[in-house]
Design a protein around this motif. Structure first.
Motif, PDB file in Angstrom:
ATOM      1  N   SER A 190      -7.648   1.454  -6.644  1.00  0.00           N
ATOM      2  CA  SER A 190      -9.048   0.741  -7.169  1.00  0.00           C
ATOM      3  C   SER A 190      -9.380   1.315  -8.646  1.00  0.00           C
ATOM      4  O   SER A 190      -9.300   2.527  -8.895  1.00  0.00           O
ATOM      5  CB  SER A 190     -10.378   1.316  -6.144  1.00  0.00           C
ATOM      6  OG  SER A 190      -9.961   2.893  -6.250  1.00  0.00           O
ATOM      7  N   GLU A 243       1.160   4.199  -2.921  1.00  0.00           N
ATOM      8  CA  GLU A 243       1.093   5.548  -2.632  1.00  0.00           C
ATOM      9  C   GLU A 243       2.453   6.448  -3.060  1.00  0.00           C
ATOM     10  O   GLU A 243       2.092   7.519  -3.729  1.00  0.00           O
ATOM     11  CB  GLU A 243       1.055   5.585  -1.018  1.00  0.00           C
ATOM     12  CG  GLU A 243       0.139   6.713  -0.561  1.00  0.00           C
ATOM     13  CD  GLU A 243       0.023   6.771   0.892  1.00  0.00           C
ATOM     14  OE1 GLU A 243      -0.544   5.910   1.557  1.00  0.00           O
ATOM     15  OE2 GLU A 243       0.800   7.499   1.468  1.00  0.00           O
ATOM     16  N   ASP A 275      -3.591   4.325  -7.836  1.00  0.00           N
ATOM     17  CA  ASP A 275      -4.863   4.274  -7.121  1.00  0.00           C
ATOM     18  C   ASP A 275      -5.058   2.968  -7.098  1.00  0.00           C
ATOM     19  O   ASP A 275      -5.308   2.130  -8.282  1.00  0.00           O
ATOM     20  CB  ASP A 275      -5.967   5.239  -8.019  1.00  0.00           C
ATOM     21  CG  ASP A 275      -7.151   5.113  -7.234  1.00  0.00           C
ATOM     22  OD1 ASP A 275      -7.400   4.291  -6.063  1.00  0.00           O
ATOM     23  OD2 ASP A 275      -8.338   5.360  -7.672  1.00  0.00           O
ATOM     24  N   GLU A 292       1.035  -1.089   0.000  1.00  0.00           N
ATOM     25  CA  GLU A 292       0.034  -0.101  -0.042  1.00  0.00           C
ATOM     26  C   GLU A 292       1.069   1.336   0.021  1.00  0.00           C
ATOM     27  O   GLU A 292       0.559   2.228  -0.667  1.00  0.00           O
ATOM     28  CB  GLU A 292      -0.724   0.111   1.149  1.00  0.00           C
ATOM     29  CG  GLU A 292      -2.147   0.514   1.036  1.00  0.00           C
ATOM     30  CD  GLU A 292      -3.397  -0.084   2.396  1.00  0.00           C
ATOM     31  OE1 GLU A 292      -2.771   0.574   3.338  1.00  0.00           O
ATOM     32  OE2 GLU A 292      -4.004  -0.891   2.022  1.00  0.00           O
TER      33      GLU A 292
END
Ligand code: SAH
Ligand code: MG
Length: 952
Positions: free
Chosen positions: A97, A90, A95, A86
């Motif tokens: 999703s 970032e 993104d 994650e």
């Protein structure tokens, strides 16, 4: 949720985890390294003189070509990995999703993807499909170069996902993928050839020779020919499932070999299960004949394509059940195929035993049995008591597996916490987030803002089909302290209900609901039976057909039998050690189970374990094993016979399933169990007391002590045998005059726990604006309370709760003498179990009730509440001990207790004696100077300024 719609399902399915996105992007260039981190500072307790091991936490560092990131620490490795991924996303500005393409876009992509498969480049790709394309170039005659659409559908998950976007129904009907692929192929008529009603695709122009040759040469390093063992599953239940050998020559295509075994001309007529059977990593798939005519519906618009199929042959219940979707005609279960990893053809033998294991793995109890490697002994327990006593896969995990295996949506949990505010807040989550979430929420649920923790989390579970039809709902009324606990318990309820069905699939629904009692299940029968009714045909088929060929009653010795439990020829041997397992404790046994064949002296060993542990009283093993173990004492062995369980269990346990199968179908048999009880552990006391008393007995004891502390205005207190400090810890929550508290124990483990608990409580109180305790000093000593230490002389109050019964009787007397002669507290409170009360405790928590009208034998059969107890006294015994002691040392004594009532038989559950010194304090002080012995070791000390230290 209720009206989530189909597209939502598809979208959610497409969502990748952060780690999956990283892996997809970087492949081998992304290096995840997980390290164990010992978190000493955070969880330890400053100044504790006992070396501490923190809980194991994990941290993940992720190395990418350009940079690296490090995650926070987590309890689970996979959470650490996801967190690192994650962070990396970032940094990369990705993104997680992604945009989901529309149905039209997906259709265009599908056409492009199919086209790519038939390109020159594809022959040198990494795809598992590549092997099929090369093998196709070795096929003979008309088949030369033809690729079955079924392997395209199965081996390319990207294609299948695109099809799901076009039409979510693909998820539950595997043939639709074929329709879309064939349809895409017809749009590519410049590149590929298809023929009417056929499920295969050719490339139009031949490959350039150099490409063709290099690919084929590369692949033909494989040995001459291979033989693999596979399983033939006839559609007729009259015929037994049996092994077959697939003989694949080095130039042949394995799908053609499978086709011939299914009486088909070639592999193009074979369909492949779109999902592997068994473990996710396996290549095990079901192969079955395609429908004779497969009408391509080319007229309707994309999302409305329906399957138009015309299967020959009848439904194959066993194969359908394994797969979770309908399969017609005979099927072959084989582990063979081209994989991404291996160059050549991957293959593995499948035994009959593994087939039966897969079959039982589809039932909740089967999963549990297999996870415990005790197919003929373990059972799915009826209750999730404590995490530490639960063995085998956890309920929540099993429920997810069950849903996955049966092509259901992931279970939906909603927990609601009913905090003091009376408002209920609800959180819904799915599996992925649940893992992360529970790590954080697990703790915050217990601390209701500094007040005593109370049970306040409830959890509901809903099970839906893939197309979101409700199947089951479970809404337990119980509240739990922790979210995790509520989830595990709700999951277990669902599993128990399902299990009752799988045990007897012919059972009418009302009966099922009655049978399993208060499971708080609402079932949607129509949806449920649509999904599961086929299991009826499979369960225990062979045994029913054999016409109950069991050992005749006259060949079984019915003398030593407990017929209502199905136990025959029971014999228990070895000296009675006096240590019996009781409900709630863990029993450790070694056992073996053999098949005994009528008229033969030889037995067939089916299953054995050197050491196997289970919690008594929760139904964690088959009832026969539990009933017999409950009658044994540690060190004894037992042997008994029982009737045969469902045949699939025996065959799943047997190494030589084929031989066992022939024995079972030709002869009368029964199972013989040999059990040795190795040891028992864990006090059932706490839980028994918790279940029966509200507030729990331990809390009542604390409150009792508190009363005396307040009345006497004591400023100093010593807790003899303080254990994990439950009393000392609780006292800090109440306003008292106490300034100094001391604990003594001989267990370092307990003392460490006590130190941590008291340390954190005192630190918090120090920070709080309004401290509710005046305690300035706290000390923990390691030492035996049968030995005097002058530092503990002359305290205002001494407590000794539930300790003396952990010593031998002479030691208890020694403690009594030393405490009243040397320690000389003004007041001493001693509590110990009342043996006479055990009958009530054990009756209430027992599942096996002996209807013995003779009170005396009933009393004798009562065991101690805790395995570590050396004795438990009746009221008379305790009164004698305390009265004599008090008289000898000039103390008065009063009797009382907690739990139950003193006026009613059999008295209090916990009996208490309160001793008061009759010697005036001045005289007492004179006595002190004589002896200054330091026999105890300070383990931990708090000095009132928030500083802890230890003086070694
Ligand atoms: N009083 C605590 C613990 C009870 S369990 C409570 O009520 O929760 C009994 C405790 O007695 C154990 O922690 C055990 O280690 C301790 N114990 C047993 N024999 C002892 C001895 N001779 N000296 C000190 N502690 C002893
Ligand atoms: Mg005890």
């Amino acid at each position: 949720m209720e009206n989530g719609g189909l597209s939502v399902v598809a979208v959610r399915k497409m969502k990748l985890t952060p780690k999956a996105i990283i892996v997809q992007k970087f492949g081998r260039n992304a290096q995840f390294t997980v390290d164990e981190v010992q978190d000493v500072v955070q969880n330890g307790c400053p100044g504790l003189a006992i070396p501490q091991k923190g809980p194991c936490l994990y941290r993940c560092s992720l190395q990418l070509p350009e940079f690296s990131v490090v995650s926070e620490t987590f309890k689970k490795k996979k959470d650490a990995e996801q967190s690192a991924a994650e962070k990396a996303l970032e940094k990369l500005g990705i993104d997680p999703s992604p945009n989901v393409p529309s149905a039209e876009e997906a259709w265009d992509k599908l056409i492009a993807s199919v086209k790519h498969l038939f390109s020159n480049e594809f022959l040198s790709s990494q795809s598992p499909l590549r092997g099929h394309f090369i093998a196709a170039l070795r096929r003979d005659g008309d088949l030369y170069g033809s690729v079955p659409a079924s392997v395209i559908a199965v081996c390319d998950s990207k294609l299948a996902n695109l099809c799901k976007l076009i039409n979510p129904k693909v998820e539950s009907s595997h043939l639709l993928v074929l329709t879309y692929i064939m349809r895409a192929a017809t749009r590519l008529s410049e590149f590929v050839v298809t023929s009417e009603g056929q499920l295969s695709i050719w490339r139009k122009d031949p490959y350039p020779p150099e490409i063709k040759e290099s690919s084929i040469i590369q692949q033909s390093e494989s040995p001459d020919s291979i033989c693999i063992e596979a399983i033939h599953i006839p559609s007729s239940l009259e015929m037994a499932v049996h092994p077959v050998t697939l003989n694949v020559s080095s130039t042949g295509y394995y799908l053609d070999v499978i086709a011939r075994n299914l009486d088909q001309t070639d592999g193009n007529k074979i369909l492949v299960s779109s999902r592997t059977i068994g473990k996710a990593s396996s290549e095990m798939r079901l192969y079955f004949a395609a429908p004779k005519s497969y009408l391509l519906d080319l007229s309707s618009d994309l999302p409305n394509v329906e399957e138009v199929v015309d299967f020959e042959g009848s439904l194959n219940p066993r194969a359908s059940y394994l797969y979770g979707q309908d399969i017609y005609g005979d099927a072959i279960l084989a582990s063979i195929g081209y994989t991404r990893k291996s160059e050549g053809l991957f293959h593995e033998d499948i035994t009959l035993q593994s087939y039966y294991r897969m079959l039982i793995h589809l039932t909740p109890s089967g999963v549990y049995k297999l996870s415990r490697e005790a197919i003929l002994t373990a059972e799915l327990p009826m209750a999730f008591t404590t995490r530490t006593n639960w063995r085998g896969s956890f309920p929540r995990e099993m429920l997810f597996m069950f849903c996955r295996q049966h092509w259901l949506s992931e279970p939906v949990f909603s927990t609601c916490s009913n905090s003091l505010k009376e408002s209920s807040e609800s959180s819904r989550f799915y599996e992925k987030s649940a893992a992360l979430e529970s790590a954080e929420t697990g703790k915050e649920c217990t601390s209701g803002g500094g007040t005593a923790a109370s049970d306040n989390v409830r959890c509901e579970v809903k099970i839906f089909s893939k197309s979101r039809d409700p199947i089951l709902e479970c809404s337990p009324k119980e509240f739990y302290k922790k979210q995790n606990e509520s989830i595990e318990n709700a999951s277990l309820k669902v599993l128990s209900w399902l299990n009752a069905y799988f045990k007897d699939p012919d059972i009418p629904l009302e009966k099922l609901n009655n049978l399993v009692g208060a499971l708080d299940i609402q079932c949607y029968p129509q949806n449920f039976f649509k999904k599961f009714s086929s299991y009826r045909f499979i369960h225990n088929v062979q045994q029913r057909k054999m016409g109950e060929k069991l050992l005749q009653a006259n060949s079984i010795n019915t003398l030593n039998a407990i017929p209502e439990h199905g136990i025959y020829c029971l014999s228990i041997g070895g000296p009675d050690s006096g240590i019996y397992p009781s409900n709630g404790c863990l029993s450790f046994i070694s056992y073996s189970v053999s098949l005994v064949i009528e008229g033969e002296t030889m037995k067939e060993l089916l299953e054995s374990r050197e050491e196997f542990e289970f919690e008594m009283g929760t139904g964690a093993v088959i009832p026969q094993v539990e009933v017999v173990t409950a009658q044994m004492s540690v060190g004894q062995s037992a042997c008994f016979c029982k009737e045969l369980p469902p045949q699939e269990l025996i065959l799943a346990a047997a190494d030589d399933s084929a031989r066992t199968f022939s024995l079972l179908s030709s002869r009368a048999c029964c199972l013989e169990y040999h059990i040795t009880l190795l040891r028992v552990t864990e006090p059932p006391e706490d839980r028994m007391e918790q279940a029966l008393f509200s507030p729990p007995l331990s809390k009542q004891r604390v409150e009792y002590a508190l009363q005396h502390i307040k009345e006497s205005c004591a400023t100093t207190l010593v807790d003899f045998g303080c254990g994990s400090g439950s009393l000392l810890d609780s006292l800090l929550d109440y306003p008292t005059a106490l300034e100094k508290i001391v604990g003594v124990d001989i267990s370092q483990k307990s003392l460490s726990r006590a130190a941590k608990i008291i340390h954190s409580k005192l630190s918090k109180k120090l920070d709080a604006a309004v401290p509710c305790t005046d305690v300035k000093s706290a000390v923990l000593f390691d030492g035996s309370i049968t030995v005097f230490d002058s530092r503990l002389h002359g305290f205002d109050i001494g407590t000794c709760l539930e300790v003396i019964e952990h010593m031998e009787e002479d030691e208890a007397s020694q403690f009594g003498n030393i405490v009243l002669s040397s320690f000389r507290p003004r007041i001493l409170i001693v509590s110990t179990p009342n043996y006479e009360y055990n009958a009530i405790l054990q009756k209430s928590s027992s599942t096996i009730q002996e209807d013995d009208p003779d009170e005396k034998t009933q009393l004798q059969s009562c065991k101690f509440r805790n395995h570590d107890h050396k004795f438990e006294w009746t009221r008379d015994q305790f009164n004698c001990w305390a009265t004599e002691l008090a008289a000898r040392h000039n103390y008065s004594v009063e009797f009382s207790g907690v739990g139950g009532s003193g006026d009613r038989e059999p008295g209090f559950a916990s009996q208490i004696a309160v001793f008061r010194s009759r010697t005036p304090p001045e005289e007492d002080d004179l006595l002190k100077d004589g002896d200054s012995a330091h026999h105890y070791k300070v383990i931990w000390e708090w000095d009132g300024n928030g500083l802890s230290r230890s003086s070694l």
